[in-house]
Motif scaffolding. Structure first.
Motif, PDB file in Angstrom:
ATOM      1  N   LEU A   1      -4.895  -5.661  15.535  1.00 41.03           N
ATOM      2  CA  LEU A   1      -5.098  -6.387  14.273  1.00 41.03           C
ATOM      3  C   LEU A   1      -5.217  -7.894  14.460  1.00 41.03           C
ATOM      4  CD1 LEU A   1      -2.586  -4.162  12.409  1.00 41.03           C
ATOM      5  CD2 LEU A   1      -4.900  -4.548  11.598  1.00 41.03           C
TER       6      LEU A   1
ATOM      7  N   CYS B   1       2.210  -2.405   9.316  1.00 36.89           N
ATOM      8  CA  CYS B   1       1.854  -3.786   9.706  1.00 36.89           C
ATOM      9  C   CYS B   1       2.266  -4.785   8.623  1.00 36.89           C
ATOM     10  CB  CYS B   1       0.368  -3.895  10.030  1.00 36.89           C
ATOM     11  SG  CYS B   1      -0.747  -3.361   8.736  1.00 36.89           S
TER      12      CYS B   1
ATOM     13  N   ARG C   1      -3.275   3.861   6.876  1.00 38.04           N
ATOM     14  CA  ARG C   1      -2.633   3.286   5.674  1.00 38.04           C
ATOM     15  C   ARG C   1      -1.125   3.584   5.626  1.00 38.04           C
ATOM     16  NH1 ARG C   1      -7.157   1.362   5.740  1.00 38.04           N
ATOM     17  NH2 ARG C   1      -8.839   1.832   4.306  1.00 38.04           N
TER      18      ARG C   1
ATOM     19  N   ILE D   1       0.803  -1.224   0.000  1.00 37.43           N
ATOM     20  CA  ILE D   1       0.000   0.000   0.000  1.00 37.43           C
ATOM     21  C   ILE D   1       0.842   1.283   0.000  1.00 37.43           C
ATOM     22  CG2 ILE D   1      -2.091  -1.028   0.979  1.00 37.43           C
ATOM     23  CD1 ILE D   1      -1.397  -0.032   3.674  1.00 37.43           C
TER      24      ILE D   1
ATOM     25  N   PRO E   1       0.696   2.349  14.486  1.00 36.75           N
ATOM     26  CA  PRO E   1       0.793   3.624  15.200  1.00 36.75           C
ATOM     27  C   PRO E   1      -0.523   4.062  15.838  1.00 36.75           C
ATOM     28  CG  PRO E   1       0.850   3.981  12.832  1.00 36.75           C
ATOM     29  CD  PRO E   1       0.930   2.507  13.042  1.00 36.75           C
TER      30      PRO E   1
ATOM     31  N   ILE F   1      -3.741  -5.566   7.808  1.00 38.27           N
ATOM     32  CA  ILE F   1      -4.925  -4.692   7.732  1.00 38.27           C
ATOM     33  C   ILE F   1      -5.836  -5.128   6.582  1.00 38.27           C
ATOM     34  CG2 ILE F   1      -3.704  -2.888   6.370  1.00 38.27           C
ATOM     35  CD1 ILE F   1      -6.571  -2.349   8.926  1.00 38.27           C
TER      36      ILE F   1
ATOM     37  N   CYS G   1      -7.357   3.095  10.707  1.00 36.45           N
ATOM     38  CA  CYS G   1      -6.130   2.892   9.909  1.00 36.45           C
ATOM     39  C   CYS G   1      -5.761   4.138   9.098  1.00 36.45           C
ATOM     40  CB  CYS G   1      -6.351   1.705   8.975  1.00 36.45           C
ATOM     41  SG  CYS G   1      -4.972   1.437   7.863  1.00 36.45           S
TER      42      CYS G   1
HETATM   43  S1  SF4 Z   1       0.035  -0.383  10.871  1.00 33.13           S
HETATM   44 FE1  SF4 Z   1      -2.003   0.291  11.530  1.00 33.13          FE
HETATM   45  S2  SF4 Z   1      -2.289   2.268  10.552  1.00 33.13           S
HETATM   46 FE2  SF4 Z   1      -0.589   1.286   9.502  1.00 33.13          FE
HETATM   47  S3  SF4 Z   1      -1.533   0.217   7.742  1.00 33.13           S
HETATM   48 FE3  SF4 Z   1      -1.418  -1.260   9.393  1.00 33.13          FE
HETATM   49  S4  SF4 Z   1      -3.390  -1.078  10.449  1.00 33.13           S
HETATM   50 FE4  SF4 Z   1      -3.168   0.741   9.164  1.00 33.13          FE
END
Ligand code: SF4
Length: 466
Positions: free
Chosen positions: A377, A317, A313, A151, A372, A340, A311
């Protein structure tokens, strides 16, 4: 097993065996881990920052209706056209409609995972428009006609050589392994496209309710050119992107950069609040904001998993997930990969068809620890597993669970079964993973852990006696 699960398993098996791909991913992430750690340590209190970020997102998501209204009405007051899109089809139709109405010839687009989610490029191309991605990584995967691999880093799976070959084949450039030269090849094409485009499409990293502005954060400056050179700017924004106050950016911009790319802050941070106002020298003549629901309100109604909408993005994770690092981004077959993606895709696209993603986890919890905004999750993956079983229990699992419950409720039977299992286990090792093994689907890639020589009950009795 449904077709999606089958495809996923095959792709995961294939990519897990591709050691060169592992090597590329490890190399791509090695620098990220070091830099992220360094910049996290420069926060006065990273743990406190995560708590605060989670709190702000909780406030925003729990009062989403109010903040969205505030956001939209402030934008409209400055002449922005706000469209509420209940689903991807409505959003695509609206954006294609804007392009048709203005007799647009060419479209330039900056990185937007929300646009990937609704397959916006396909819809625009089918309607006869040329769409060019202006983010370098996105441009590369667009030329390869494949979805982003990650992503945040869409082309992280490719080597310079592969990119050079691609540019040579598709753009006729001279082969080169120099990253700067490769960038310049894309830049020369892009510059022309910015000037030709009548319509610029962007996503948004954050939507600020207090001021009615979208915030876009990027490293290449391409989003600025995409949104300010064409006469029309359309921003596609997932409704969960809302932050209550402008000052929240003071936390979220460095946090997103640190968690997502191991940077203190991204190079370009821009706020967009409407079309060009009288007396202003730049900006689009028309500004549209498409607020996309696409089943996010269904997730909002789920009190247990609502925080998945927090989230931002950042992709952190994915970067720490042992499953992602082994199977790679394309195995998932989804817009959002990694932990995610495995949590939200069943909500956005249907639990029954995407429940297999909840199994794509070792439940190690590294994703929850790194997130963060503190999304839990790995527990959400367990929730999805439970919900999938509730929705349509697998007959085999149901029988096994009923059998297990029967045995475990009868202590003598349980003790006898455990004794028999201890005797049978060495024998089962002989057939483990072979065609004679009834559990082959599971054991051909892993071993059943050996049973302890003595049960806890036996150990306890012995201890009492001694
Ligand atoms: S670490 Fe948290 S904020 Fe970042 S993409 Fe994954 S779920 Fe989303």
């Amino acid at each position: 097993m449904n077709a999606g699960a089958k495809e996923f398993n095959e792709a995961a098996r294939r990519n897990t065996a591709d050691l060169r791909q592992h090597d590329r991913i490890q190399k791509a992430l090695a620098g990220y881990y070091l830099k992220r750690e360094d910049y996290q340590n420069r926060f006065p209190d990273w743990a406190g920052a995560r708590d605060l970020a989670a709190e702000i997102k909780r406030e925003a998501i729990n009062h989403l209706d109010r903040y969205l209204d505030e956001f939209a009405s402030r934008l409209e007051a400055r002449g922005t056209k706000v469209f509420w899109a209940p689903d991807g089809q409505a959003a695509r139709d609206y954006i294609v409609g804007v392009a048709r109405q203005h007799k647009v010839r060419s479209i330039i687009k900056s990185k937007s995972m929300t646009a990937e989610e609704i397959h916006l490029n396909d819809a625009l191309e089918q309607a006869g428009f040329e769409v060019v991605e202006s983010d370098l990584g996105e441009y590369i995967v667009q030329l390869r006609r494949e979805p982003p691999y990650h992503i945040v880093f869409p082309a992280m799976h490719l080597t310079r050589q592969q990119i050079s070959d691609l540019f040579h084949d598709r753009l006729g450039s001279e082969p080169t392994n120099n990253p700067e030269d490769l960038t310049m090849i894309a830049r020369r094409i892009m510059r022309r496209k910015y000037c030709e485009a009548d319509l610029g499409i962007s996503g948004a990293n954050f939507a600020i309710a207090e001021t009615g502005m979208i915030s876009i954060t990027e490293n290449e400056g391409n989003a600025r050119l995409t949104t300010s050179l064409p006469k029309i700017h359309v921003a596609l924004v997932g409704i969960e992107k809302v932050l209550p106050k402008l000052s929240d950016l003071a936390l979220f911009l460095p946090m997103l950069a640190t968690a997502g790319a191991g940077q203190p802050i991204t190079c370009y941070n821009t706020l967009y609040g409407g079309p060009r106002q009288p007396g202003e020298s730049d900006g689009p003549e028309e500004f549209h904001v498409v607020l996309l629901d696409n089943r996010r309100t269904e997730l909002l109604a789920d009190a247990e998993q609502r925080d998945a909408l927090h989230c931002i993005r950042c992709g952190a994770c994915l970067n720490v997930c042992p499953v992602f690092k082994n199977i790679g981004g394309h195995s998932y077959g989804t817009t959002y990969q990694g932990p995610i993606g495995s949590v939200i895709t069943p909500h956005l696209r249907g639990l029954q068809d995407w429940k297999h993603l909840s199994q794509a986890s070792s439940l190690c919890g590294a994703c929850s620890q790194t997130c963060p905004v503190k999304i839990d999750l790995h527990h959400h993956l367990l929730h999805n597993r439970r919900n999938a079983v509730r929705l349509r229990p697998a007959p085999m699992e149901k029988c096994l669970q009923a059998g297990l419950a029967f045995v475990m409720c009868r202590p003598r039977l349980y003790a006898l079964a455990a004794r028999l299992a201890r005797i049978a286990q060495p024998l089962s090792r002989l057939v483990e993973g072979t065609v004679l093994d009834p559990l082959r689907a599971w054991t051909k890639t892993r071993s059943i852990p050996p049973m302890a020589v003595k049960s806890f009950h036996q150990l306890w009795q012995e201890r009492k006696k001694s």
